[in-house]
Write a protein that holds these residues in place. Structure first.
Motif, PDB file in Angstrom:
ATOM      1  N   THR A  83       0.829  -1.212   0.000  1.00 18.75           N
ATOM      2  CA  THR A  83       0.000   0.000   0.000  1.00 18.75           C
ATOM      3  C   THR A  83       0.860   1.258   0.000  1.00 18.75           C
ATOM      4  OG1 THR A  83      -0.170   0.072   2.423  1.00 18.75           O
ATOM      5  CG2 THR A  83      -1.859  -1.175   1.241  1.00 18.75           C
ATOM      6  N   ALA A  84       2.056   1.155   0.588  1.00 17.08           N
ATOM      7  CA  ALA A  84       2.979   2.287   0.539  1.00 17.08           C
ATOM      8  C   ALA A  84       3.645   2.366  -0.830  1.00 17.08           C
ATOM      9  CB  ALA A  84       4.024   2.164   1.643  1.00 17.08           C
ATOM     10  N   SER A  85       4.039   1.209  -1.366  1.00 12.81           N
ATOM     11  CA  SER A  85       4.807   1.171  -2.613  1.00 12.81           C
ATOM     12  C   SER A  85       3.995   1.562  -3.834  1.00 12.81           C
ATOM     13  CB  SER A  85       5.381  -0.232  -2.831  1.00 12.81           C
ATOM     14  OG  SER A  85       6.342  -0.540  -1.862  1.00 12.81           O
ATOM     15  N   CYS A  86       2.723   1.157  -3.895  1.00  9.95           N
ATOM     16  CA  CYS A  86       1.949   1.365  -5.120  1.00  9.95           C
ATOM     17  C   CYS A  86       1.787   2.850  -5.432  1.00  9.95           C
ATOM     18  CB  CYS A  86       0.600   0.666  -5.038  1.00  9.95           C
ATOM     19  SG  CYS A  86      -0.482   1.255  -3.721  1.00  9.95           S
ATOM     20  N   PHE A  87       1.774   3.699  -4.411  1.00  9.81           N
ATOM     21  CA  PHE A  87       1.705   5.139  -4.637  1.00  9.81           C
ATOM     22  C   PHE A  87       2.948   5.604  -5.391  1.00  9.81           C
ATOM     23  CE2 PHE A  87       2.484   9.548  -3.611  1.00  9.81           C
ATOM     24  CZ  PHE A  87       1.223  10.131  -3.584  1.00  9.81           C
ATOM     25  N   VAL A  88       4.098   5.172  -4.912  1.00  9.92           N
ATOM     26  CA  VAL A  88       5.362   5.588  -5.515  1.00  9.92           C
ATOM     27  C   VAL A  88       5.522   4.986  -6.902  1.00  9.92           C
ATOM     28  CG1 VAL A  88       7.857   5.661  -5.220  1.00  9.92           C
ATOM     29  CG2 VAL A  88       6.373   5.789  -3.225  1.00  9.92           C
ATOM     30  N   LEU A  89       5.123   3.739  -7.069  1.00 11.77           N
ATOM     31  CA  LEU A  89       5.237   3.097  -8.381  1.00 11.77           C
ATOM     32  C   LEU A  89       4.310   3.769  -9.394  1.00 11.77           C
ATOM     33  CD1 LEU A  89       5.499  -0.645  -7.285  1.00 11.77           C
ATOM     34  CD2 LEU A  89       7.336   0.893  -8.002  1.00 11.77           C
ATOM     35  N   GLY A  90       3.141   4.231  -8.928  1.00 10.96           N
ATOM     36  CA  GLY A  90       2.261   5.004  -9.797  1.00 10.96           C
ATOM     37  C   GLY A  90       2.912   6.305 -10.214  1.00 10.96           C
ATOM     38  N   ALA A  91       3.605   6.943  -9.269  1.00  6.77           N
ATOM     39  CA  ALA A  91       4.322   8.188  -9.581  1.00  6.77           C
ATOM     40  C   ALA A  91       5.421   7.934 -10.607  1.00  6.77           C
ATOM     41  CB  ALA A  91       4.915   8.782  -8.305  1.00  6.77           C
ATOM     42  N   VAL A  92       6.121   6.811 -10.456  1.00  2.00           N
ATOM     43  CA  VAL A  92       7.188   6.463 -11.401  1.00  2.00           C
ATOM     44  C   VAL A  92       6.634   6.283 -12.802  1.00  2.00           C
ATOM     45  CG1 VAL A  92       8.816   4.632 -12.042  1.00  2.00           C
ATOM     46  CG2 VAL A  92       8.730   5.458  -9.684  1.00  2.00           C
ATOM     47  N   PHE A 115      12.107   4.118  -3.830  1.00  2.00           N
ATOM     48  CA  PHE A 115      11.067   4.320  -2.820  1.00  2.00           C
ATOM     49  C   PHE A 115       9.959   3.273  -2.947  1.00  2.00           C
ATOM     50  CE2 PHE A 115      12.459   8.827  -2.186  1.00  2.00           C
ATOM     51  CZ  PHE A 115      12.528   8.787  -0.808  1.00  2.00           C
ATOM     52  N   GLY A 116       9.666   2.872  -4.197  1.00  2.00           N
ATOM     53  CA  GLY A 116       8.601   1.903  -4.413  1.00  2.00           C
ATOM     54  C   GLY A 116       9.027   0.483  -4.109  1.00  2.00           C
ATOM     55  N   VAL A 117      10.233   0.111  -4.526  1.00  2.00           N
ATOM     56  CA  VAL A 117      10.734  -1.239  -4.294  1.00  2.00           C
ATOM     57  C   VAL A 117      11.057  -1.458  -2.818  1.00  2.00           C
ATOM     58  CG1 VAL A 117      12.678  -2.797  -4.772  1.00  2.00           C
ATOM     59  CG2 VAL A 117      11.597  -1.538  -6.643  1.00  2.00           C
ATOM     60  N   GLY A 118      11.566  -0.409  -2.170  1.00  2.00           N
ATOM     61  CA  GLY A 118      12.008  -0.522  -0.785  1.00  2.00           C
ATOM     62  C   GLY A 118      10.987  -1.148   0.156  1.00  2.00           C
ATOM     63  N   PRO A 119       9.774  -0.565   0.298  1.00  2.00           N
ATOM     64  CA  PRO A 119       8.809  -1.147   1.238  1.00  2.00           C
ATOM     65  C   PRO A 119       8.421  -2.589   0.901  1.00  2.00           C
ATOM     66  CG  PRO A 119       8.181   1.087   0.659  1.00  2.00           C
ATOM     67  CD  PRO A 119       9.311   0.718  -0.260  1.00  2.00           C
ATOM     68  N   LEU A 120       8.381  -2.925  -0.384  1.00  2.00           N
ATOM     69  CA  LEU A 120       8.049  -4.305  -0.768  1.00  2.00           C
ATOM     70  C   LEU A 120       9.121  -5.275  -0.284  1.00  2.00           C
ATOM     71  CD1 LEU A 120       6.747  -3.844  -4.436  1.00  2.00           C
ATOM     72  CD2 LEU A 120       5.394  -4.456  -2.429  1.00  2.00           C
ATOM     73  N   PHE A 172      15.844   5.289   2.786  1.00  2.00           N
ATOM     74  CA  PHE A 172      14.920   6.228   3.418  1.00  2.00           C
ATOM     75  C   PHE A 172      13.483   5.715   3.389  1.00  2.00           C
ATOM     76  CE2 PHE A 172      12.781  10.416   3.967  1.00  2.00           C
ATOM     77  CZ  PHE A 172      13.373  10.740   5.179  1.00  2.00           C
ATOM     78  N   SER A 173      13.150   4.860   2.416  1.00  3.83           N
ATOM     79  CA  SER A 173      11.799   4.287   2.386  1.00  3.83           C
ATOM     80  C   SER A 173      11.556   3.431   3.620  1.00  3.83           C
ATOM     81  CB  SER A 173      11.601   3.459   1.114  1.00  3.83           C
ATOM     82  OG  SER A 173      12.298   2.219   1.191  1.00  3.83           O
ATOM     83  N   GLY A 174      12.615   2.777   4.113  1.00  9.24           N
ATOM     84  CA  GLY A 174      12.469   1.991   5.330  1.00  9.24           C
ATOM     85  C   GLY A 174      12.130   2.861   6.523  1.00  9.24           C
ATOM     86  N   VAL A 175      12.703   4.057   6.564  1.00  5.72           N
ATOM     87  CA  VAL A 175      12.413   4.989   7.654  1.00  5.72           C
ATOM     88  C   VAL A 175      10.980   5.510   7.538  1.00  5.72           C
ATOM     89  CG1 VAL A 175      13.077   7.171   8.737  1.00  5.72           C
ATOM     90  CG2 VAL A 175      14.832   5.654   7.807  1.00  5.72           C
TER      91      VAL A 175
END
Length: 398
Positions: free
Chosen positions: A52-61, A348-353, A228-231
């Motif tokens: 749910t965190a990553s899909c936002f960033v992947l959409g931005a990418v 940022f997108g790959v990190g949380p996954l 930083f995505s981990g943080v």
């Protein structure tokens, strides 16, 4: 401003920075609480929460890839306004969401609109900054994101603890609406596509979508962004597990304050002393901050880690962006900006996954320790892709 120094603080520069603050505030508000929201509201696993965190960033990418190429065909101001209208609507749709799959869809669309609008701003701000003050100007523009980074996570933690998740969504929607209103008064410098670009408008080769010169610094930021995505994604959960919720709120305030201070001088230092003087210390400081977070026995060490990360990741982003833009052809600044952020935000997108899968094996502390090592290796990567050149400013200040 020194005598003879070109003007930096124009009306367009200030307005663009204000719009950037509003939309970045939405990103930090939601990124900070989204994993916890998915777990508490939909009983999601840590890996699903990471999604749910990553899909936002992947959409931005995904949006950035196309926004960079078609930016000047659609028109910068037109693309910005269209993206911001959808951005506001998508933000409101969080409030009635009632299942995890719908949340993922909304997050993805929301991310795409942020990607498009921030690409317009990042590409256009370059034209609003005098060439000889580019490092300094991008650093000051980044202060808008720094302030959002200070206010967003703090507000998210405060509202979740004292009110409801719906209150967070309401505040983020209001921030997006203010950004849209400010954008109505913003006049961006348009760039006429070259005859060659016009002839190849619909060509989708990799060279048309990406600027090779921006990939070097993009790759460094890809690694740093994973750290930083981990943080961003898991600090709140870590603080709750360790009974240090107040420390999590203080962390983001201290991080943003230190970042703000660093951006007042790091950009100037880069313009005068060269790229390495800014990048190497930033990466080392960031790695130290992650390491401290991994061993933090109490709230004081958590806050101390924020100091190192503020000087680290906080100053790294504008410095790396300045290098990526400077190394790229002037007529491809839009594509170069898009390329830089696409690569970084993929991190940022790959990190949380990835970290959501790693977390059950290492725990929060072990995860932060791994990220400290990975960030240190980003310094080695920087040396091979750019640092060995030891690029000095073309026109050093007297």
């Amino acid at each position: 401003m020194a005598k003879g120094e070109p003007k930096l603080w124009s009306t367009g520069f200030v307005l663009a920075s204000a719009v950037n603050f509003c939309i970045t505030l939405v990103f930090y508000l939601l990124m900070t609480m989204m994993a916890l929201f998915a777990v508490e509201q939909f009983s999601a696993s840590q890996s699903a929460a990471g999604l749910t965190a990553s899909c936002f960033v992947l959409g931005a990418v995904l949006a950035r890839i196309f926004a960079g190429k078609f930016l000047d065909f659609v028109g910068r101001r037109r693309m910005l306004l269209i993206a911001l209208v959808v951005f506001v609507i998508a933000g409101i749709l969080y409030i009635p969401v009632d299942n995890l799959m719908l949340l993922v869809v909304i997050r993805t669309v929301h991310g795409m609109t942020l990607g498009a609008s921030s690409t317009v701003l990042a590409a256009s701000i370059i034209s609003l900054i005098p060439v000889l003050r580019r490092g300094e100007g991008i650093g000051y523009f980044g202060i808008s994101a720094t302030l959002a980074n200070a206010i967003g996570p703090f507000l998210a933690v405060l509202l979740i603890d004292s009110v409801t998740y719906e209150a967070v969504f309401a505040v983020s929607s209001a921030s997006a609406a203010v950004g849209l209103i400010l954008a109505l008064f913003l006049r961006l410098p348009e760039h006429q596509p070259t005859p060659e670009q016009a002839a190849n408008k619909w060509r989708m080769r990799p060279i048309d979508m990406f600027e090779p010169a921006a990939l070097a610094m993009g790759s460094v930021m890809f690694v740093a962004a994973i750290g930083f995505s981990g943080v961003l994604t898991f600090l709140n959960s870590f603080a709750q597990a360790e009974n240090m919720v107040v420390a999590a709120s203080a962390f983001f305030l201290v991080y943003a304050t230190v970042t703000l201070i660093s951006r007042l001088f790091v950009g100037r230092m880069q313009d005068r002393l060269g790229d390495n003087a800014a990048i190497y210390p930033a990466l080392l400081s960031f790695a130290v901050g992650l390491g401290l977070l991994g061993i933090a026995p109490d709230w004081f060490v958590v806050v101390l880690s924020a100091v190192f990360m503020g000087f680290g990741f906080g100053s790294l982003l504008p410095s790396a962006q300045a290098i990526a833009v400077t190394m790229s052809p002037r007529n491809r600044i839009g594509v170069a900006t898009s390329t830089f952020f696409v690569v970084m935000e993929t991190g940022f997108g790959v990190g949380p996954l990835v970290l959501g899968v790693l977390l059950p094996l290492t725990g929060f502390r072990g995860m932060f320790g791994v990220l400290a090592v990975v960030t240190f290796l980003a310094g080695v990567l920087y040396h091979f892709v750019h640092g060995f050149r030891n690029v000095k400013p073309a026109h050093p200040a007297s």
